[in-house]
Enzyme design. Structure first.
Site, mmCIF file in Angstrom:
data_model
loop_
_atom_site.group_PDB
_atom_site.id
_atom_site.type_symbol
_atom_site.label_atom_id
_atom_site.label_comp_id
_atom_site.label_asym_id
_atom_site.label_seq_id
_atom_site.Cartn_x
_atom_site.Cartn_y
_atom_site.Cartn_z
ATOM 1 N N LYS A 67 0.848 -1.196 0.000
ATOM 2 C CA LYS A 67 0.000 0.000 0.000
ATOM 3 C C LYS A 67 0.886 1.250 0.000
ATOM 4 O O LYS A 67 1.852 1.327 0.779
ATOM 5 C CB LYS A 67 -0.885 -0.045 1.252
ATOM 6 C CG LYS A 67 -1.886 1.080 1.411
ATOM 7 C CD LYS A 67 -2.662 0.850 2.708
ATOM 8 C CE LYS A 67 -3.778 1.868 2.911
ATOM 9 N NZ LYS A 67 -4.550 1.579 4.139
ATOM 10 N N SER A 142 -9.241 1.773 2.888
ATOM 11 C CA SER A 142 -8.296 2.540 2.094
ATOM 12 C C SER A 142 -7.274 1.685 1.354
ATOM 13 O O SER A 142 -6.582 2.172 0.469
ATOM 14 C CB SER A 142 -7.559 3.529 2.997
ATOM 15 O OG SER A 142 -6.851 2.847 4.025
ATOM 16 N N SER A 166 -10.026 -0.849 6.714
ATOM 17 C CA SER A 166 -9.270 -0.583 5.477
ATOM 18 C C SER A 166 -8.554 -1.796 4.895
ATOM 19 O O SER A 166 -8.112 -1.754 3.757
ATOM 20 C CB SER A 166 -8.253 0.536 5.710
ATOM 21 O OG SER A 166 -8.921 1.764 5.838
#
Length: 468
Positions: A67, A142, A166
């Site tokens: 990420k 996210s 997330s």
């Protein structure tokens, strides 16, 4: 059977093939990855002894993605914030460093929502990530880039973080596995934004994988010495687990009702557990879960034990620069001149409202503590709760703005500090992933991971997009 260079080349080609459609990998390091793969093959050809290598490098030659909110040396680390466009990581986040030391080969970094605080991965730096099962649907957030890239078979392992779901929402929407560990076991260092104050107890870093069996070895590497707090070496007897099931949160006015297909999938899990394992799944109705969003919101903005205020989102948006005025940004957004996304602006506006009713907030924080005690007592040393991952299957792009609080189904477990494994359950009638959350008491991650492996065998786990 195959060389590491062949494996990495295959994944590089796959990313080049599908990334133009899903926009998940926002910056690659293909040349470096291929060079690292050659070094792995050289190491293997020197024959240092397989057992010795397995112990030293448990993830030797395994392609991974990270990420973009995490530092990966030489890669951007913007978290989707325009005024961080020139930020390049000069070191690795702790978990990234541990994975690399274990032999994993990062292929690149993946998209997230602006400042990792929304459940659609879209920002003004990299644009929007799409769901590989339907490009008109969200990949979640996210860690949406990770969910999308794994589902599209572009990576084996993903590094995600989770303060309100997330890891689990993208894993659910994209039909892969994700694990939010017990709070405080895996280090969060080296990501932006990092948690401060009370939020350090809620933010978790964890693995996202296509296959359930990969979660545990990756979690071991990520946790490092902290893994001793978990009981991953304990043998789990599924027949001895006390299973509990809750169909919905009790009917919160802020959250959508749970889709029939999600309820049906959960019912099939209950029926399978009862018929195959001979267990009885206990139905429960935990009244306080109805206030999940309010509890999460109040606890996220509360002071820590030393009286330190929670970091304001508007300060993060400014990233050590000029403070951001949400109302002014909204006016700029309406005429297409803001460098921020609408969800980020909306969050900046609403965080001020949370602190207007301080006595109400204190009651909600107290309710959260009471719910934590109730949940720990219910689950005990051998309990697993089955709970919906989200009220709906992957929504269409932009529609989360109409139901902004649906993430409450995942968020509540962050403030309770409980380990949760997100488990896919095949595809629904529209060809979109279904799934379920498996929840245990603190430090009982081994229970949810064992049930995830069992359900993968029973329900098929990850399904390649476009296969059906």
């Amino acid at each position: 059977q195959v060389t590491c260079i062949e494996v990495v080349e295959a994944y590089v080609e796959r990313i080049k093939e599908v990334n133009p459609l899903i926009n998940a990998v926002v910056k690659d390091r293909f040349e470096e990855a291929l060079q690292e793969a050659r070094q792995v093959d050289k190491l293997l050809s020197e024959g240092s002894g397989d057992d010795c290598l397995k112990e030293k490098f448990p993830l030797l030659g395994v392609p991974i993605t990270v990420k973009e909110a995490f530092s990966l040396y030489g890669m951007p680390n913007t978290s989707g914030l325009v005024n961080r466009c020139n930020v390049i990581a000069t070191s690795d986040a702790t978990v990234v460093s541990r994975l690399k030391q274990a032999g994993a080969i990062p292929l690149g970094v993946t998209n997230c929502s602006e400042l990792c605080m929304w459940y659609e991965s879209s920002n003004r730096v990299y644009g929007r990530t799409n769901n590989p099962y339907d490009l008109q649907r969200i990949a979640g957030g996210s860690s949406g880039g990770e969910g999308s890239v794994l589902a599209a078979a572009c990576s084996v392992i993903g590094v995600g973080s989770d303060i309100g779901g997330s890891i689990r929402m993208p894993a659910f929407f994209n039909g892969v596995f994700g694990h939010k560990p017990t709070t405080g076991v895996v280090p969060n260092d080296g990501q932006f934004p990092d948690a401060h104050g009370v939020r350090t107890s809620f933010l978790c870093t964890g693995p996202m994988c296509r296959y359930a069996e990969d979660l545990e070895p990756v979690l071991r590497v990520m946790a490092g010495p902290g893994v001793s707090k978990l009981k991953l070496d304990e043998k789990v007897s599924l027949e001895k687990i006390k299973f509990h099931c809750m169909d919905h949160d009790g009917g919160s006015i802020f959250v959508s009702p749970v889709d029939k297909e999600i309820l049906q999938a959960q019912k099939k899990v209950v029926e399978h557990l009862e018929s195959d394992l001979g267990v009885r799944v206990q139905r429960v109705a935990i009244h306080k879960m109805k206030y999940s969003f309010q509890i999460w919101s109040a606890m996220m903005s509360s002071k820590d034990s030393e009286g330190q205020e929670a970091q304001r989102f508007t300060d993060l948006l400014g990233d050590h620069g000029k403070p951001v005025w949400p109302l002014w940004e909204l006016m700029k957004w309406l005429v297409g001149m803001s460098s921020h996304t609408l969800p980020a602006i909306a969050l900046g506006l609403t965080e001020k409202l949370v602190n207007l009713n301080l006595s109400g907030k204190a009651k909600l924080v107290s309710m959260g503590k009471s719910l934590q005690e109730e949940m720990e007592a219910l689950l005990g040393p051998d309990g697993v709760l089955l709970y919906p991952s989200h009220p709906t299957i992957a929504p269409r792009h932009h529609s989360p703005i109409c139901m902004p609080f649906n993430f409450a189904y995942t968020a509540i477990f962050n403030v309770l500090g409980l380990p949760v494994t997100q488990c896919p359950l095949g595809l629904g009638s529209e060809g979109l992933p279904l799934g379920i959350q498996l929840v245990a008491a603190a430090y009982n991650d081994h229970l949810t991971l064992a049930v995830a492996r069992y359900l993968e065998k029973a329900f098929g786990g990850w399904v390649l997009p476009g296969k059906v």
